[in-house]
Design an enzyme around this catalytic site. Sequence first.
Site, PDB file in Angstrom:
ATOM      1  N   GLY A   1       3.345 -15.006  -0.358  1.00 25.31           N
ATOM      2  CA  GLY A   1       2.679 -14.013  -1.198  1.00 25.31           C
ATOM      3  C   GLY A   1       2.084 -12.856  -0.420  1.00 25.31           C
ATOM      4  CB  SER A   2       2.529 -10.591   1.371  1.00 27.98           C
ATOM      5  OG  SER A   2       3.912 -10.806   1.222  1.00 27.98           O
ATOM      6  NE  ARG A   3      -0.855  -3.118  -1.606  1.00 26.46           N
ATOM      7  CZ  ARG A   3      -2.012  -2.650  -2.037  1.00 26.46           C
ATOM      8  NH1 ARG A   3      -2.796  -3.409  -2.774  1.00 26.46           N
ATOM      9  NH2 ARG A   3      -2.388  -1.429  -1.738  1.00 26.46           N
TER      10      ARG A   3
ATOM     11  CG  MET B   1       7.022  -8.895  -1.738  1.00 29.88           C
ATOM     12  SD  MET B   1       7.403  -9.216   0.002  1.00 29.88           S
ATOM     13  CE  MET B   1       5.882  -8.683   0.761  1.00 29.88           C
TER      14      MET B   1
ATOM     15  CB  ILE C   1      -1.116  -6.115   2.931  1.00 25.53           C
ATOM     16  CG1 ILE C   1      -1.128  -4.667   3.418  1.00 25.53           C
ATOM     17  CG2 ILE C   1      -2.530  -6.554   2.544  1.00 25.53           C
ATOM     18  CD1 ILE C   1      -1.414  -3.668   2.317  1.00 25.53           C
TER      19      ILE C   1
END
Length: 219
Positions: A188-190, A100, A158
């Site tokens: 911001g991430s995953r 993301m 994450i």
Amino acid sequence: MFVNFHKEGSKIIFISLAIFVVLLLLSQSVFTTIWILKTVQVFLLLFLIIILQFFRNPNRHLEINDYNVTAPVDGKVVVIEEVFEPEYFKDKRLQVSIFMSPINVHVTRYATSGIVKYSKYHPGKYLVAWHPKASTENERTTVVIENRIFGEIMYRQIAGALAKRIINYAEEEMQVRQGDDAGFIKFGSRVDLYFPLGTKINVKLNQKAIGNRTIIATK
């Protein structure tokens, strides 16, 4: 058109609005040159728009289907591979990862219905979210849901280089429903998904995923 915002953004949105109003009024008395004043005001407006768009929470109702696993977040599919999962399964799984960017919707939604069998928070680093070691070294939460069709499916929120707080609503023994809010990752991430080997994956690398819309896997 009416825009919904996620509850996790309430405090930040309120503070941002207050800062925007104060600086807007202050700029009118500090800057006497029109073009400088307008430039400052445009930047203030852009700042507010970025905050608002980050916490938007679009209504995406879906028809629950235990034979489909839907995307838990918006973003781009960056990993599809067989890996060894050391935390819970301790065996090989099929991993699908969605990255993301800060402009994506950051609501995490339950990808499938079922019972939460495992939910754990891990403090950690803030490597960029696409780093190979982000799954095991970054701040993260790990959740396992037992679905009646797929069995146990894991997803992992994450944190990235910008994300400084992960919100996870899943608690062990909770009954959860596909598509409902599962949490939020700020800035911001995953998200990684782990499936049993042999699961049919319906997405491709670099494909755009839309939460509650894109079908990641089917039975």
